[in-house]
Scaffold this active site. Sequence first.
Site, PDB file in Angstrom:
ATOM      1  N   LYS A 106       0.858  -1.196   0.000  1.00  0.00           N
ATOM      2  CA  LYS A 106       0.000   0.000   0.000  1.00  0.00           C
ATOM      3  C   LYS A 106       0.879   1.225   0.000  1.00  0.00           C
ATOM      4  CE  LYS A 106      -3.834   2.294   0.305  1.00  0.00           C
ATOM      5  NZ  LYS A 106      -3.428   2.996  -0.938  1.00  0.00           N
ATOM      6  N   ASN A 140      -1.977  19.197  -2.005  1.00  0.00           N
ATOM      7  CA  ASN A 140      -3.005  18.538  -1.191  1.00  0.00           C
ATOM      8  C   ASN A 140      -2.665  18.606   0.303  1.00  0.00           C
ATOM      9  OD1 ASN A 140      -3.587  15.621   0.174  1.00  0.00           O
ATOM     10  ND2 ASN A 140      -5.344  16.362  -1.001  1.00  0.00           N
ATOM     11  N   ASP A 194       0.054  10.831  -4.560  1.00  0.00           N
ATOM     12  CA  ASP A 194       1.204  11.474  -3.910  1.00  0.00           C
ATOM     13  C   ASP A 194       1.455  12.715  -4.764  1.00  0.00           C
ATOM     14  OD1 ASP A 194       3.428  10.814  -1.729  1.00  0.00           O
ATOM     15  OD2 ASP A 194       4.508  11.635  -3.425  1.00  0.00           O
ATOM     16  N   LYS A 246       5.339   1.730  -3.129  1.00  0.00           N
ATOM     17  CA  LYS A 246       5.295   3.078  -3.709  1.00  0.00           C
ATOM     18  C   LYS A 246       5.566   2.966  -5.194  1.00  0.00           C
ATOM     19  CE  LYS A 246       4.776   7.395  -2.418  1.00  0.00           C
ATOM     20  NZ  LYS A 246       4.088   7.950  -1.235  1.00  0.00           N
TER      21      LYS A 246
HETATM   22  P1  NDP Z   1       0.950  17.863  -4.458  1.00  0.00           P
HETATM   23  O1  NDP Z   1       1.400  17.445  -5.792  1.00  0.00           O
HETATM   24  O2  NDP Z   1      -0.483  18.088  -4.212  1.00  0.00           O
HETATM   25  O3  NDP Z   1       1.713  19.182  -4.005  1.00  0.00           O
HETATM   26  C1  NDP Z   1       3.105  19.230  -3.975  1.00  0.00           C
HETATM   27  C2  NDP Z   1       3.531  20.610  -3.537  1.00  0.00           C
HETATM   28  O4  NDP Z   1       4.942  20.640  -3.372  1.00  0.00           O
HETATM   29  C3  NDP Z   1       3.195  21.666  -4.567  1.00  0.00           C
HETATM   30  O5  NDP Z   1       2.934  22.871  -3.914  1.00  0.00           O
HETATM   31  C4  NDP Z   1       4.495  21.744  -5.369  1.00  0.00           C
HETATM   32  O6  NDP Z   1       4.664  22.945  -6.062  1.00  0.00           O
HETATM   33  C5  NDP Z   1       5.493  21.623  -4.257  1.00  0.00           C
HETATM   34  N1  NDP Z   1       6.779  21.155  -4.789  1.00  0.00           N
HETATM   35  C6  NDP Z   1       6.996  20.068  -5.547  1.00  0.00           C
HETATM   36  N2  NDP Z   1       8.277  19.988  -5.880  1.00  0.00           N
HETATM   37  C7  NDP Z   1       8.871  21.045  -5.333  1.00  0.00           C
HETATM   38  C8  NDP Z   1      10.195  21.517  -5.322  1.00  0.00           C
HETATM   39  N3  NDP Z   1      11.182  20.857  -5.965  1.00  0.00           N
HETATM   40  N4  NDP Z   1      10.452  22.634  -4.617  1.00  0.00           N
HETATM   41  C9  NDP Z   1       9.459  23.295  -3.974  1.00  0.00           C
HETATM   42  N5  NDP Z   1       8.191  22.905  -3.966  1.00  0.00           N
HETATM   43  C10 NDP Z   1       7.912  21.802  -4.634  1.00  0.00           C
HETATM   44  O7  NDP Z   1       1.539  16.765  -3.460  1.00  0.00           O
HETATM   45  P2  NDP Z   1       1.077  16.436  -1.967  1.00  0.00           P
HETATM   46  O8  NDP Z   1       0.631  17.666  -1.272  1.00  0.00           O
HETATM   47  O9  NDP Z   1       0.187  15.273  -2.038  1.00  0.00           O
HETATM   48  O10 NDP Z   1       2.448  15.934  -1.329  1.00  0.00           O
HETATM   49  C11 NDP Z   1       3.320  16.785  -0.593  1.00  0.00           C
HETATM   50  C12 NDP Z   1       4.219  15.932   0.274  1.00  0.00           C
HETATM   51  O11 NDP Z   1       3.429  15.163   1.189  1.00  0.00           O
HETATM   52  C13 NDP Z   1       5.071  14.902  -0.468  1.00  0.00           C
HETATM   53  O12 NDP Z   1       6.286  14.739   0.204  1.00  0.00           O
HETATM   54  C14 NDP Z   1       4.267  13.619  -0.342  1.00  0.00           C
HETATM   55  O13 NDP Z   1       5.075  12.476  -0.456  1.00  0.00           O
HETATM   56  C15 NDP Z   1       3.725  13.775   1.067  1.00  0.00           C
HETATM   57  N6  NDP Z   1       2.554  12.990   1.398  1.00  0.00           N
HETATM   58  C16 NDP Z   1       1.402  13.055   0.647  1.00  0.00           C
HETATM   59  C17 NDP Z   1       0.292  12.326   1.029  1.00  0.00           C
HETATM   60  C18 NDP Z   1      -0.999  12.426   0.302  1.00  0.00           C
HETATM   61  O14 NDP Z   1      -1.961  11.805   0.760  1.00  0.00           O
HETATM   62  N7  NDP Z   1      -1.105  13.175  -0.788  1.00  0.00           N
HETATM   63  C19 NDP Z   1       0.332  11.446   2.192  1.00  0.00           C
HETATM   64  C20 NDP Z   1       1.555  11.494   2.938  1.00  0.00           C
HETATM   65  C21 NDP Z   1       2.606  12.234   2.526  1.00  0.00           C
HETATM   66  P3  NDP Z   1       4.385  23.019  -7.647  1.00  0.00           P
HETATM   67  O15 NDP Z   1       2.912  23.287  -7.749  1.00  0.00           O
HETATM   68  O16 NDP Z   1       5.239  24.113  -8.142  1.00  0.00           O
HETATM   69  O17 NDP Z   1       4.777  21.690  -8.217  1.00  0.00           O
HETATM   70  O1  2IT Z   2       3.107   8.975   1.422  1.00  0.00           O
HETATM   71  C1  2IT Z   2       1.952   8.544   1.632  1.00  0.00           C
HETATM   72  O2  2IT Z   2       1.658   8.005   2.689  1.00  0.00           O
HETATM   73  C2  2IT Z   2       0.955   8.730   0.575  1.00  0.00           C
HETATM   74  N1  2IT Z   2       1.260   9.331  -0.436  1.00  0.00           N
HETATM   75  C3  2IT Z   2      -0.429   8.176   0.749  1.00  0.00           C
HETATM   76  C4  2IT Z   2      -0.448   6.713   0.420  1.00  0.00           C
HETATM   77  C5  2IT Z   2      -1.810   6.063   0.399  1.00  0.00           C
HETATM   78  O3  2IT Z   2      -1.827   4.878   0.058  1.00  0.00           O
HETATM   79  O4  2IT Z   2      -2.824   6.696   0.707  1.00  0.00           O
END
Ligand code: NDP
Ligand code: 2IT
Length: 443
Positions: free
Chosen positions: A89, A239, A165, A125
């Site tokens: 997962k 997100n 992600d 992943k």
């Molecule tokens: P999104 O794609 O929704 O957003 C990513 C954000 O990070 C955007 O604002 C993006 O800006 C910015 N970003 C990406 N690359 C860079 C960079 N090189 N420098 C600066 N800013 C950057 O992703 P999420 O919000 O889902 O994910 C954010 C983090 O949270 C990640 O590390 C992910 O692994 C982690 N995560 C996500 C989960 C989920 O459920 N979605 C769960 C657990 C962890 P831009 O718009 O310019 O690309």
């Molecule tokens: O990093 C993470 O935990 C996620 N991007 C969410 C993974 C998931 O299966 O909901």
Amino acid sequence: MKYTESVFEDLSKRYSYQPMFLQSVEEVLTSIDPLVVGHKEYEDAALLERLVQPERTVSFRVPWVDDTGTVRVNRGWRVQFSSALGPYKGGLRFHPSVNMDTVKFLGFEQIFKNSLTGLPMGGGKGGSDFNPKGKSDVEVMRFCQSYMTELFRHIGADTDVPAGDIGVGNREIGYLFGHYKRLTNQFTGVLTGKGLSYGGSLIRTEATGYGIVYLAEAILKDHQDSLEGKKVLVSGSGNVAIYTIEKLCQLGACPLTASDSDGWIYDPHGIDFESLKEIKEKRRGRVSEYVDTHPHAEYHEGGCLWDIEADLAIPAAIQNEITLDKAKLLLKNGVKYLIEGANMPTLLNATKLLAEQGVYIAPSKAANAGGVATSGLEMTQNAERLSWSAEEVDAKLNTIMTNIYQNAARAAEEQGNRDNLIAGANMAGFKKVADAMMAQGIV
Ligand code: NDP
Ligand code: 2IT
């Protein structure tokens, strides 16, 4: 040499070209050493050597045709790291920086994160070096369909359940799900983060951000403090950042910043959640647009947002954002809590400095586990063909986050320092996986 050290030394030699994977393994192996010492049976069963090797990795070609008729070719990956606790997962990341190193570090982290949730999920992943930014919806659809044309043979509701992600949100999950259904003629819970009309769970969109803030709240409560009135620096505007900011505001804290890969905004009145959501989630715009409707706020192209006085910092963009220099800025600005929203947002030397200087660190494995936990709740709802109310899912999420904190803090306390949540989370996560692996024999 200690068992953990010899496993890491061997891994470092074999995978010197995968520095992020090694970084995540080093942190875990260092923390779990007290649980491994004195357990000769782990060494006899080569438990750690097996734990650091993915059960399976797939790497594939993803050809697609863009709107001009040009054929494009990307790489796709899925790392099925551990099925000790349940089906693999974990999310899919679509970002030009993605490679095997990225998916291996994220997959390895996911094993322990998923274990901490208490739900029956293994770790995996995947992703691609495809960049959804600037692509039309139809291009994204064609790409997702091509990606799923290969991925579908490796996944399944009881085998491997991907989710979102970076770069993979509601839209992408919809296209991926639609194509999986077409290829297999099955409507199953093979992906999470689905739309509400076709098997998605209420609160999954909000869950990672909300969970981060619930965990922060549990920590502060344990310290006889609260989020009320706290100034918070948040990075990212995707997100995770958006719903972190919403929940911070709901609980009386003041999120001051947000960013994307072009720049960052500072709103001394507190970031207006609705506005940020409208720009980034609905319009797929840039954070710079925020100042058009909030002239008192500042937009800075490039640079970094960590040089502002605050109580908490929540990096929620991408890995290794908090370098040693940024850690020094956090210290200078009086930050007392680093709550890791993104996966592995802090370099090991920055973590070391902050911890030495008394900054409390909530590691990403614990802090952002609310996303995958709610994915686990989505899997349960799909399996029973029911959907729960938002209140019910939110209450379960809050309970899971509080339990994660309590279990990790207890594990840390047993080693003499309740505030070392990094060690506590790694130990609590590892213990369950190790027990399951020992029970299941040499597989
Ligand atoms: P999104 O794609 O929704 O957003 C990513 C954000 O990070 C955007 O604002 C993006 O800006 C910015 N970003 C990406 N690359 C860079 C960079 N090189 N420098 C600066 N800013 C950057 O992703 P999420 O919000 O889902 O994910 C954010 C983090 O949270 C990640 O590390 C992910 O692994 C982690 N995560 C996500 C989960 C989920 O459920 N979605 C769960 C657990 C962890 P831009 O718009 O310019 O690309
Ligand atoms: O990093 C993470 O935990 C996620 N991007 C969410 C993974 C998931 O299966 O909901």
